[in-house]
Design a protein around this motif. Structure first.
Motif, PDB file in Angstrom:
ATOM      1  N   GLY A 168      -4.206  -1.801   9.216  1.00 47.71           N
ATOM      2  CA  GLY A 168      -5.357  -1.169   8.931  1.00 47.71           C
ATOM      3  C   GLY A 168      -5.638  -1.221   7.369  1.00 47.71           C
ATOM      4  N   ALA A 169      -3.976  -1.100   6.267  1.00 51.11           N
ATOM      5  CA  ALA A 169      -4.088  -0.380   5.477  1.00 51.11           C
ATOM      6  C   ALA A 169      -4.529  -2.649   4.181  1.00 51.11           C
ATOM      7  CB  ALA A 169      -2.968  -0.202   4.674  1.00 51.11           C
ATOM      8  N   PRO A 170      -5.908  -2.276   3.888  1.00 56.27           N
ATOM      9  CA  PRO A 170      -5.991  -3.735   2.709  1.00 56.27           C
ATOM     10  C   PRO A 170      -4.969  -3.878   2.047  1.00 56.27           C
ATOM     11  CG  PRO A 170      -6.931  -1.685   1.854  1.00 56.27           C
ATOM     12  CD  PRO A 170      -5.916  -0.435   2.982  1.00 56.27           C
TER      13      PRO A 170
ATOM     14  N   ARG B  50       0.656 -17.311  -3.870  1.00 56.55           N
ATOM     15  CA  ARG B  50       0.190 -15.593  -3.550  1.00 56.55           C
ATOM     16  C   ARG B  50       0.128 -15.594  -2.455  1.00 56.55           C
ATOM     17  NH1 ARG B  50      -6.082 -16.066  -5.310  1.00 56.55           N
ATOM     18  NH2 ARG B  50      -5.921 -17.435  -3.245  1.00 56.55           N
ATOM     19  N   ALA B  51       1.245 -13.777  -2.567  1.00 58.71           N
ATOM     20  CA  ALA B  51       1.308 -13.381  -1.165  1.00 58.71           C
ATOM     21  C   ALA B  51       0.115 -11.878  -0.933  1.00 58.71           C
ATOM     22  CB  ALA B  51       2.986 -12.207  -1.354  1.00 58.71           C
ATOM     23  N   PRO B  52      -0.119 -11.856   0.366  1.00 59.95           N
ATOM     24  CA  PRO B  52      -0.198 -10.799   0.350  1.00 59.95           C
ATOM     25  C   PRO B  52       0.439  -9.441  -0.283  1.00 59.95           C
ATOM     26  CG  PRO B  52       0.639 -11.088   2.706  1.00 59.95           C
ATOM     27  CD  PRO B  52       1.311 -11.807   1.118  1.00 59.95           C
ATOM     28  N   ILE B  53      -0.693  -8.189  -0.684  1.00 62.08           N
ATOM     29  CA  ILE B  53       0.078  -7.078  -1.515  1.00 62.08           C
ATOM     30  C   ILE B  53      -1.281  -5.857  -1.070  1.00 62.08           C
ATOM     31  CG2 ILE B  53       1.410  -6.312  -3.675  1.00 62.08           C
ATOM     32  CD1 ILE B  53       2.435  -8.519  -3.635  1.00 62.08           C
ATOM     33  N   ARG B  54      -0.581  -5.204  -0.876  1.00 59.01           N
ATOM     34  CA  ARG B  54      -1.104  -3.872  -0.387  1.00 59.01           C
ATOM     35  C   ARG B  54      -0.562  -2.637  -0.950  1.00 59.01           C
ATOM     36  NH1 ARG B  54       2.073  -3.254   4.199  1.00 59.01           N
ATOM     37  NH2 ARG B  54      -0.259  -4.064   5.527  1.00 59.01           N
ATOM     38  N   CYS B  55      -1.420  -2.622  -1.673  1.00 57.29           N
ATOM     39  CA  CYS B  55      -1.506  -1.303  -3.043  1.00 57.29           C
ATOM     40  C   CYS B  55      -0.257   0.563  -1.938  1.00 57.29           C
ATOM     41  CB  CYS B  55      -3.168  -0.557  -3.807  1.00 57.29           C
ATOM     42  SG  CYS B  55      -3.858  -2.289  -4.224  1.00 57.29           S
ATOM     43  N   LEU B  56      -0.350   0.935  -3.016  1.00 61.02           N
ATOM     44  CA  LEU B  56       0.238   2.268  -1.878  1.00 61.02           C
ATOM     45  C   LEU B  56      -0.293   2.898  -3.001  1.00 61.02           C
ATOM     46  CD1 LEU B  56       4.035   1.381  -2.044  1.00 61.02           C
ATOM     47  CD2 LEU B  56       2.637   1.104   0.182  1.00 61.02           C
ATOM     48  N   PRO B  57      -0.613   4.721  -2.547  1.00 62.02           N
ATOM     49  CA  PRO B  57      -1.113   5.817  -3.032  1.00 62.02           C
ATOM     50  C   PRO B  57      -0.252   6.570  -3.381  1.00 62.02           C
ATOM     51  CG  PRO B  57      -0.760   6.125  -0.341  1.00 62.02           C
ATOM     52  CD  PRO B  57      -0.435   4.524  -0.547  1.00 62.02           C
TER      53      PRO B  57
ATOM     54  N   ALA C 110      -0.393   1.329  -9.215  1.00 62.25           N
ATOM     55  CA  ALA C 110       0.906   1.307  -9.972  1.00 62.25           C
ATOM     56  C   ALA C 110       1.980   0.963  -8.912  1.00 62.25           C
ATOM     57  CB  ALA C 110       0.883   3.207 -10.103  1.00 62.25           C
ATOM     58  N   ARG C 111       1.939   1.084  -8.157  1.00 56.88           N
ATOM     59  CA  ARG C 111       2.822   0.681  -6.903  1.00 56.88           C
ATOM     60  C   ARG C 111       2.228   0.015  -5.945  1.00 56.88           C
ATOM     61  NH1 ARG C 111       3.202   5.069  -4.101  1.00 56.88           N
ATOM     62  NH2 ARG C 111       5.807   4.245  -3.001  1.00 56.88           N
ATOM     63  N   ALA C 112       2.582  -0.789  -5.123  1.00 54.62           N
ATOM     64  CA  ALA C 112       2.435  -1.654  -4.011  1.00 54.62           C
ATOM     65  C   ALA C 112       3.999  -2.061  -2.953  1.00 54.62           C
ATOM     66  CB  ALA C 112       1.622  -3.430  -4.606  1.00 54.62           C
TER      67      ALA C 112
ATOM     68  N   MET D 163       4.552  -3.867 -10.001  1.00 51.88           N
ATOM     69  CA  MET D 163       3.549  -2.983  -9.190  1.00 51.88           C
ATOM     70  C   MET D 163       5.241  -3.194  -8.209  1.00 51.88           C
ATOM     71  SD  MET D 163       0.077  -3.316  -8.910  1.00 51.88           S
ATOM     72  CE  MET D 163       0.285  -5.427  -8.267  1.00 51.88           C
ATOM     73  N   LEU D 164       5.559  -3.691  -7.751  1.00 48.89           N
ATOM     74  CA  LEU D 164       6.779  -3.425  -6.293  1.00 48.89           C
ATOM     75  C   LEU D 164       8.302  -3.113  -6.449  1.00 48.89           C
ATOM     76  CD1 LEU D 164       6.157  -7.357  -5.453  1.00 48.89           C
ATOM     77  CD2 LEU D 164       4.846  -5.527  -3.896  1.00 48.89           C
ATOM     78  N   ASP D 165       8.609  -3.184  -5.506  1.00 41.03           N
ATOM     79  CA  ASP D 165      10.281  -2.345  -6.005  1.00 41.03           C
ATOM     80  C   ASP D 165      11.412  -3.474  -6.086  1.00 41.03           C
ATOM     81  OD1 ASP D 165      11.227  -3.098  -3.833  1.00 41.03           O
ATOM     82  OD2 ASP D 165      10.791  -1.115  -2.311  1.00 41.03           O
ATOM     83  N   PRO D 166      12.419  -2.917  -6.974  1.00 38.80           N
ATOM     84  CA  PRO D 166      12.916  -4.294  -7.028  1.00 38.80           C
ATOM     85  C   PRO D 166      12.973  -5.527  -6.357  1.00 38.80           C
ATOM     86  CG  PRO D 166      13.386  -2.642  -8.313  1.00 38.80           C
ATOM     87  CD  PRO D 166      12.950  -2.092  -7.473  1.00 38.80           C
ATOM     88  N   GLU D 167      13.507  -4.833  -5.009  1.00 40.13           N
ATOM     89  CA  GLU D 167      14.324  -5.679  -3.886  1.00 40.13           C
ATOM     90  C   GLU D 167      13.135  -6.500  -3.529  1.00 40.13           C
ATOM     91  OE1 GLU D 167      16.426  -5.626   0.687  1.00 40.13           O
ATOM     92  OE2 GLU D 167      15.388  -4.133  -0.426  1.00 40.13           O
TER      93      GLU D 167
END
Length: 359
Positions: free
Chosen positions: A133-135, A55-62, A81-83, A147-151
């Motif tokens: 600081g972003a969770p 598992r990788a650390p994933i940050r949720c985006l607004p 929806a986006r991360a 949720m991630l962009d294709p790249e």
């Protein structure tokens, strides 16, 4: 660096497929000795860190669309929806590294490799990433890919595949001596013999089984794994055996699992499936004698023929669930269906009973 930028080389099955986004990968036939030192000096360098479960650390985006409801209390179980990947910096990582390639804007991408002292665990790293600081939370590739962009999905896919190989290639298969990373992490060298080892990929076929009757009515045959709930269906898949062509593997696997005879196998596209190291090669398998369809009773518990109308009705009614859009199985079904599949259950399912194998 070798770069694939022509979208015409990509398979026609869908943009969400893992591994189809063109990445600026390393040219391993060139001298790679300067790649890691240069990346460690570059302030733009980002490092992918994985835990023992991959598992990788994933940050949720607004989501900008949610700005009007910003004061509303978020649902705790709702998937964002986006991360983005919460990359680590080089100063935050200790231990061996691999150089995956360069981002679209030229920043080096590294992977923290599992250490010999703690098998299955990545090098020590924090995950503060690019936005302090972003969770963030640890997610697997299946959960994060949509949720991630294709790249970023591409880097996660490549990193996970390479990480798992390093876990399993700690010793030379010829003499048993320890191995150590080489070629910027894209090989390992036997410490006793000097033999170079390279990452393995196990080919597996996956097939959408179809038939057209004498009236021009097209149907697709789907199967339910014996390990799945009663409403889950997917395509048929299995590993390519030694000395076997892809077409022969399609005919054998479909015959074994579903009891029908393949008369033509049409290649449709491919997808890496790094759980741990498969390459799924997608086919449309045209069969004769559809009435012979039957489950093998071991891996496959039930098989069903569907017309397009029947499949849409069953999915919308909640009686059939199909694979999620991260998997090639979803796109093979959509390829036959002729467009976007009806929605009822978007979760990503295992592609076939063998896809979790450590083979």
């Amino acid at each position: 660096m070798s770069t694939a930028e022509n979208p015409g080389i990509l398979p026609p099955l869908g943009a969400l497929l893992l591994g189809t986004h063109p990445l600026r990968r390393n040219d391993l036939e060139a001298d790679t000795s300067a790649l890691l030192p240069a990346a460690l000096r570059d302030p733009r360098t980002r490092v992918l860190t994985l835990d023992a479960e991959g598992r990788a650390p994933i940050r949720c985006l607004p989501d900008p669309a949610d700005a009007a409801t910003a004061d509303a209390a978020p649902a705790h179980d709702a998937a964002p929806a986006r991360a983005e990947i919460a990359w680590a910096g080089t100063a935050q990582v200790s231990g061996p590294l691999a150089h995956l390639g360069l981002t679209a804007d030229g920043a080096p991408v590294l992977l923290a490799l599992p250490t010999a002292q703690t098998p299955g665990e990545a090098s020590t790293a924090t995950t503060s990433g690019t936005a302090a600081g972003a969770p963030s939370r640890r997610l697997g590739l299946r959960e994060a890919a949509e949720m991630l962009d294709p790249e970023q999905t591409g880097w996660f896919t490549a990193g996970l595949a390479l990480y798992r190989w390093h876990e399993q290639a700690r010793h030379c298969p010829r003499c048993g001596a320890p191995t150590e990373p080489a070629r910027a992490g894209w090989a390992r060298t036997c410490t006793a013999e000097g033999t170079e080892l390279f990452p393995r990929t196990d080919p597996a076929i996956i097939a959408a089984v179809v038939h057209t009757d004498e009236h021009g009515e097209e149907r697709i045959l789907l199967g339910r794994s014996a390990r799945w709930p009663a409403d889950r269906y997917s395509t048929f898949a299995g590993f390519v055996e030694a000395g076997e062509s892809l077409e022969a593997a399609v005919a054998r696997e479909v015959g074994e699992e579903a009891g029908v005879r393949v008369v033509r196998a049409e290649y449709r596209g491919s997808q890496p499936w790094p759980f741990p190291r498969s390459l799924m090669l997608g086919f449309r398998a045209v069969v004769a004698e559809p009435g012979a369809a039957r489950p093998d009773g071991t891996e496959i518990a039930r098989v069903r023929w569907f017309t397009r109308r029947e499949l849409a009705g069953e999915v919308r009614a909640g009686r059939v669930r199909l694979p999620g859009p991260v998997s090639i199985a979803h796109h093979l079904i959509a390829d036959w269906y002729g467009g976007t599949l009806p929605e009822k259950a978007p979760e990503t399912l295992p592609q076939n009973p063998e896809d979790e194998s450590t083979r």
